[in-house]
Design an enzyme around this catalytic site. Structure first.
Site, PDB file in Angstrom:
ATOM      1  N   LYS A 185       0.824  -1.206   0.000  1.00 13.17           N
ATOM      2  CA  LYS A 185       0.000   0.000   0.000  1.00 13.17           C
ATOM      3  C   LYS A 185       0.857   1.255   0.000  1.00 13.17           C
ATOM      4  O   LYS A 185       0.354   2.363  -0.014  1.00 13.17           O
ATOM      5  CB  LYS A 185      -0.911  -0.008   1.221  1.00 13.17           C
ATOM      6  CG  LYS A 185      -1.942  -1.094   1.116  1.00 13.17           C
ATOM      7  CD  LYS A 185      -3.040  -0.926   2.098  1.00 13.17           C
ATOM      8  CE  LYS A 185      -4.106  -1.963   1.788  1.00 13.17           C
ATOM      9  NZ  LYS A 185      -5.078  -2.079   2.853  1.00 13.17           N
ATOM     10  N   ASP A 209       9.997  -7.439   0.927  1.00 12.40           N
ATOM     11  CA  ASP A 209      10.125  -7.288   2.364  1.00 12.40           C
ATOM     12  C   ASP A 209      11.582  -6.965   2.637  1.00 12.40           C
ATOM     13  O   ASP A 209      12.480  -7.564   2.032  1.00 12.40           O
ATOM     14  CB  ASP A 209       9.697  -8.565   3.096  1.00 12.40           C
ATOM     15  CG  ASP A 209       9.359  -8.250   4.547  1.00 12.40           C
ATOM     16  OD1 ASP A 209       8.610  -7.279   4.792  1.00 12.40           O
ATOM     17  OD2 ASP A 209       9.849  -8.952   5.438  1.00 12.40           O
ATOM     18  N   SER A 210      11.805  -5.988   3.490  1.00 12.57           N
ATOM     19  CA  SER A 210      13.175  -5.558   3.705  1.00 12.57           C
ATOM     20  C   SER A 210      13.384  -5.123   5.147  1.00 12.57           C
ATOM     21  O   SER A 210      12.425  -4.970   5.904  1.00 12.57           O
ATOM     22  CB  SER A 210      13.512  -4.405   2.758  1.00 12.57           C
ATOM     23  OG  SER A 210      12.612  -3.340   2.965  1.00 12.57           O
ATOM     24  N   PHE A 222      14.227   7.558   4.418  1.00  5.33           N
ATOM     25  CA  PHE A 222      13.272   7.180   5.470  1.00  5.33           C
ATOM     26  C   PHE A 222      13.927   6.132   6.367  1.00  5.33           C
ATOM     27  O   PHE A 222      15.089   5.763   6.173  1.00  5.33           O
ATOM     28  CB  PHE A 222      11.983   6.628   4.831  1.00  5.33           C
ATOM     29  CG  PHE A 222      12.170   5.262   4.209  1.00  5.33           C
ATOM     30  CD1 PHE A 222      12.778   5.133   2.964  1.00  5.33           C
ATOM     31  CD2 PHE A 222      11.768   4.106   4.867  1.00  5.33           C
ATOM     32  CE1 PHE A 222      12.977   3.877   2.399  1.00  5.33           C
ATOM     33  CE2 PHE A 222      11.950   2.841   4.309  1.00  5.33           C
ATOM     34  CZ  PHE A 222      12.554   2.731   3.074  1.00  5.33           C
ATOM     35  N   GLY A 223      13.157   5.638   7.334  1.00  6.58           N
ATOM     36  CA  GLY A 223      13.611   4.529   8.178  1.00  6.58           C
ATOM     37  C   GLY A 223      14.945   4.817   8.852  1.00  6.58           C
ATOM     38  O   GLY A 223      15.133   5.859   9.489  1.00  6.58           O
ATOM     39  N   ASP A 263      17.812   5.416   7.444  1.00  4.62           N
ATOM     40  CA  ASP A 263      18.762   6.135   6.586  1.00  4.62           C
ATOM     41  C   ASP A 263      19.637   7.153   7.340  1.00  4.62           C
ATOM     42  O   ASP A 263      20.836   7.252   7.066  1.00  4.62           O
ATOM     43  CB  ASP A 263      18.028   6.855   5.444  1.00  4.62           C
ATOM     44  CG  ASP A 263      17.548   5.885   4.376  1.00  4.62           C
ATOM     45  OD1 ASP A 263      17.910   4.697   4.455  1.00  4.62           O
ATOM     46  OD2 ASP A 263      16.817   6.317   3.465  1.00  4.62           O
ATOM     47  N   HIS A 274      19.592  -1.763  -1.726  1.00  6.49           N
ATOM     48  CA  HIS A 274      19.256  -3.182  -1.655  1.00  6.49           C
ATOM     49  C   HIS A 274      18.046  -3.493  -2.537  1.00  6.49           C
ATOM     50  O   HIS A 274      17.970  -4.534  -3.159  1.00  6.49           O
ATOM     51  CB  HIS A 274      18.990  -3.572  -0.194  1.00  6.49           C
ATOM     52  CG  HIS A 274      18.153  -2.590   0.563  1.00  6.49           C
ATOM     53  ND1 HIS A 274      18.471  -1.256   0.647  1.00  6.49           N
ATOM     54  CD2 HIS A 274      16.987  -2.724   1.256  1.00  6.49           C
ATOM     55  CE1 HIS A 274      17.561  -0.630   1.364  1.00  6.49           C
ATOM     56  NE2 HIS A 274      16.643  -1.481   1.733  1.00  6.49           N
TER      57      HIS A 274
END
Ligand code: IMP
Length: 194
Positions: A8, A68-69, A149-150, A152, A177
């Site tokens: 999503k 998925d990461s 994001f995340g 980073d 990745h």
């Protein structure tokens, strides 16, 4: 060749569409916005990607691609791994990064190695193709950069001397990745249509 992106996250759809430029693949969003995708209950990135791709593909009778990461830190035995998005109780990027820095406090440079890992998986009528990509680096000691994001802002690329959040989107896409996994799966996806 239409493939549903089983996510999503509109950012992911755009990223995949950019990566597919010039190929015969056409990535489309989930046709029904309100569709509930099942929980990520697998124990590996691949299992989680399979749960998402299989569900969406079977629901719409079309091929689907899921990813998925997450971030694997060697000093933490590969954690947060599949729990990367929900590492802290608040489950926000900021809180996740702060928790990780706290858990890494006092470790020297050699002990801070880590990598982002991405698994991509395409599914159609029982056929499965998959690929993996990694981005090696280190967990920094502080936040730097405003992009991405995340994790980073706390992910250091030692060769560049930069945190991932300091790279422009295009620069990140060249080494990420996700793009490595995408390059590997690109050709394989055609076999889902045979
Ligand atoms: P997802 O499964 O791709 O949604 O990613 C799960 C989590 O892994 C994200 O919420 C981030 O915390 C982390 N992650 C995955 N890829 C990246 C990236 O490129 N940069 C920073 N964090 C990432």
């Amino acid at each position: 060749m239409k493939i549903i992106i089983a996510s999503k996250n509109k950012g992911k759809l755009t990223e995949f569409q950019q990566l597919a430029t010039g190929t015969k693949l056409e990535f489309i969003p989930i046709p029904e916005e309100k569709l509930e995708i099942p929980e990520e209950s697998g124990s590996t990135f691949r299992e989680n990607a399979l749960i998402k791709a299989k569900f969406v593909s079977e629901y719409f009778s079309l091929p689907a691609l899921a990813d998925d990461s997450g971030l694997e830190v060697d000093a933490l035995n590969g954690n947060p791994g599949i729990y990367s998005a929900r590492y802290s109780s608040q489950k926000t990027d900021q809180a996740n990064c702060e928790k990780l820095l706290e858990n890494m406090r006092g470790l020297n440079k050699k002990e801070r190695s880590a990598r982002f890992r991405c698994c991509l998986l395409g599914y159609n009528q029982g056929k499965i193709v998959s690929s993996e990509g990694t981005l090696e680096g280190e967990i920094a000691v502080d936040f730097r950069g405003e992009k991405g994001f995340g994790y980073d802002p706390i992910f250091l690329l030692p060769k560049l001397g930069l945190h991932l959040a300091e790279l422009d989107k295009d620069e990140k896409n060249k080494i990420s990745h996700r793009s490595e996994a995408f390059k590997e799966i690109n050709d394989k996806l055609h076999s889902l249509f045979n």
